[in-house]
Motif scaffolding. Structure first.
Motif, short mmCIF file in Angstrom:
data_model
loop_
_atom_site.label_atom_id
_atom_site.label_comp_id
_atom_site.label_asym_id
_atom_site.label_seq_id
_atom_site.Cartn_x
_atom_site.Cartn_y
_atom_site.Cartn_z
N GLU A 1 16.11 5.98 -9.96
CA GLU A 1 17.32 5.18 -10.25
C GLU A 1 17.34 3.93 -9.38
N ILE A 2 16.95 4.07 -8.11
CA ILE A 2 16.91 2.92 -7.21
C ILE A 2 15.92 1.88 -7.71
N ASN A 3 14.76 2.34 -8.16
CA ASN A 3 13.74 1.41 -8.66
C ASN A 3 14.20 0.69 -9.93
N ARG A 4 14.97 1.38 -10.77
CA ARG A 4 15.47 0.75 -12.00
C ARG A 4 16.53 -0.30 -11.69
N GLU A 5 17.42 0.00 -10.74
CA GLU A 5 18.52 -0.91 -10.45
C GLU A 5 18.08 -2.10 -9.60
N SER A 6 17.03 -1.93 -8.80
CA SER A 6 16.48 -3.01 -7.97
C SER A 6 17.52 -3.61 -7.03
N THR A 7 18.39 -2.77 -6.48
CA THR A 7 19.43 -3.26 -5.57
C THR A 7 19.16 -2.87 -4.12
N ALA A 8 18.25 -1.96 -3.90
CA ALA A 8 17.96 -1.50 -2.54
C ALA A 8 17.04 -2.48 -1.82
N PRO A 9 17.02 -2.44 -0.49
CA PRO A 9 16.06 -3.27 0.27
C PRO A 9 14.63 -2.96 -0.15
N VAL A 10 13.76 -3.96 -0.03
CA VAL A 10 12.38 -3.84 -0.50
C VAL A 10 11.42 -3.84 0.68
N ILE A 11 10.53 -2.87 0.68
CA ILE A 11 9.42 -2.84 1.63
C ILE A 11 8.12 -2.79 0.84
N CYS A 12 7.26 -3.76 1.10
CA CYS A 12 5.96 -3.82 0.42
C CYS A 12 4.85 -3.40 1.38
N ILE A 13 3.92 -2.67 0.85
CA ILE A 13 2.68 -2.37 1.58
C ILE A 13 1.58 -3.17 0.89
N ASP A 14 1.03 -4.12 1.61
CA ASP A 14 0.03 -5.02 1.05
C ASP A 14 -1.34 -4.34 1.06
N CYS A 15 -1.82 -3.99 -0.12
CA CYS A 15 -3.09 -3.25 -0.24
C CYS A 15 -4.26 -4.19 -0.53
N ALA A 16 -4.31 -5.29 0.20
CA ALA A 16 -5.34 -6.30 -0.05
C ALA A 16 -6.54 -6.17 0.89
N TYR A 17 -6.61 -5.07 1.63
CA TYR A 17 -7.64 -4.97 2.67
C TYR A 17 -8.65 -3.85 2.41
N ASN A 18 -8.80 -3.46 1.16
CA ASN A 18 -9.71 -2.35 0.83
C ASN A 18 -11.12 -2.57 1.35
N GLU A 19 -11.61 -3.78 1.17
CA GLU A 19 -13.00 -4.06 1.53
C GLU A 19 -13.22 -4.12 3.04
N SER A 20 -12.13 -4.15 3.80
CA SER A 20 -12.24 -4.23 5.26
C SER A 20 -12.20 -2.86 5.91
N MET A 21 -12.09 -1.80 5.11
CA MET A 21 -11.95 -0.45 5.67
C MET A 21 -13.06 0.48 5.20
N SER A 22 -13.37 1.43 6.05
CA SER A 22 -14.32 2.48 5.69
C SER A 22 -13.60 3.54 4.87
N ILE A 23 -14.36 4.49 4.32
CA ILE A 23 -13.75 5.58 3.55
C ILE A 23 -12.81 6.40 4.43
N LYS A 24 -13.20 6.61 5.67
CA LYS A 24 -12.35 7.35 6.60
C LYS A 24 -11.03 6.63 6.84
N GLU A 25 -11.10 5.31 7.01
CA GLU A 25 -9.89 4.52 7.24
C GLU A 25 -9.02 4.48 5.98
N LEU A 26 -9.65 4.41 4.81
CA LEU A 26 -8.90 4.43 3.55
C LEU A 26 -8.17 5.77 3.37
N ALA A 27 -8.84 6.86 3.73
CA ALA A 27 -8.21 8.18 3.63
C ALA A 27 -7.01 8.27 4.57
N SER A 28 -7.15 7.70 5.76
CA SER A 28 -6.04 7.69 6.71
C SER A 28 -4.87 6.87 6.17
N LEU A 29 -5.17 5.72 5.57
CA LEU A 29 -4.12 4.89 4.98
C LEU A 29 -3.43 5.62 3.84
#
Length: 253
Positions: free
Chosen positions: A90-118
């Motif tokens: 319901e919160i996602n539909r109404e779009s009235t709550a504060p927004v926190i984004c996780i920027d997933c633009a760093y895939n190539e900078s991480m190892s598989i172990k680091e990706l699993a941790s993320l």
């Protein structure tokens, strides 16, 4: 002579006599087995009691975007999970709550172990948001369903497809006006001392065990995005032995 059979009498004296006749090793083994069974039963009772108390203390989320129900309702974990997911949807539909984004633009900078941790940290973020009194809109930007991070999220988080998280293949500056963006980076110069809910707060989706500096800060400089760091040094107190504060936190901290 009477033809009646004399019934066998089973009493504790016979058992005690038999027990006395057992060798010492057998007595020790029987005593150990009896203690083990007693501990096992006690553990079952304790576990059942703890589970009952946990479920009875869960507050069922209301349909409100701001508060949880104050009614002390005894619910199952499955019922709570379903109700909490509906509230986030319901919160996602109404779009009235504060927004926190996780920027997933760093895939190539991480190892598989680091990706699993993320991926695990993303799961913990979602779990915390689902139980929060005032949930936020949790958005993963620069998301690709075929990326290594997506594969790890599905592997380490059961039911990831049912998570009430908005997945966007757009970058943060394509999704929101630059003036609304607040990017959090440990390398920023300014400290974030006030939170404006109208702003979009961005966390770099990066687990860097080698501690490479200025990765998220460099993105902000390239895109002219305002960058802040958490005021850890200002509000945290040193221990008696001194030391320094770790400025690099996991995304769920």
């Amino acid at each position: 002579m009477s033809s009646e059979l004399t019934p066998l009498v089973h009493n504790d004296e016979n058992e005690t006599t038999k027990l006395k006749r057992l060798p010492r090793s057998a007595k020790k083994r029987l005593r150990y087995e009896r203690i083990r069974q007693q501990r096992k039963q006690a553990h079952k009772k304790k576990k059942k009691h703890r589970s009952s108390n946990h479920l009875s203390s869960i507050l069922l989320p209301s349909t409100s975007t701001d508060t949880l129900s104050n009614q002390d309702i005894s619910v199952t974990a499955k019922t709570f999970k379903r109700a909490a997911n509906e509230r986030l949807a319901e919160i996602n539909r109404e779009s009235t709550a504060p927004v926190i984004c996780i920027d997933c633009a760093y895939n190539e900078s991480m190892s598989i172990k680091e990706l699993a941790s993320l991926a695990r940290q993303i799961g913990r973020c979602y779990s915390s948001n689902r139980r929060a009194i005032k949930p936020v809109q949790l958005i993963l930007t620069n998301w690709s369903k075929d990326s290594p991070l997506a594969k790890e999220c599905h592997r380490v988080n059961n039911g990831f497809d049912n998570f009430q998280i908005i997945l966007s293949d757009k970058s943060i500056h394509e999704s929101y006006p630059i003036e609304r963006l607040i990017y959090l980076s440990p390398n920023a110069e300014k400290q974030l001392t006030e939170v404006n809910e109208q702003n979009v707060h961005v966390i770099g989706g990066l687990v860097d065990e080698s501690v490479r500096k200025n990765m998220t800060y460099g993105v902000c400089q390239d895109k002219d995005i305002v960058c802040y760091k958490l005021p850890i040094e200002t509000f945290m107190e040193h221990s008696i032995n001194g030391g320094t504060f770790n400025q690099i936190l996991s995304i769920n901290q």
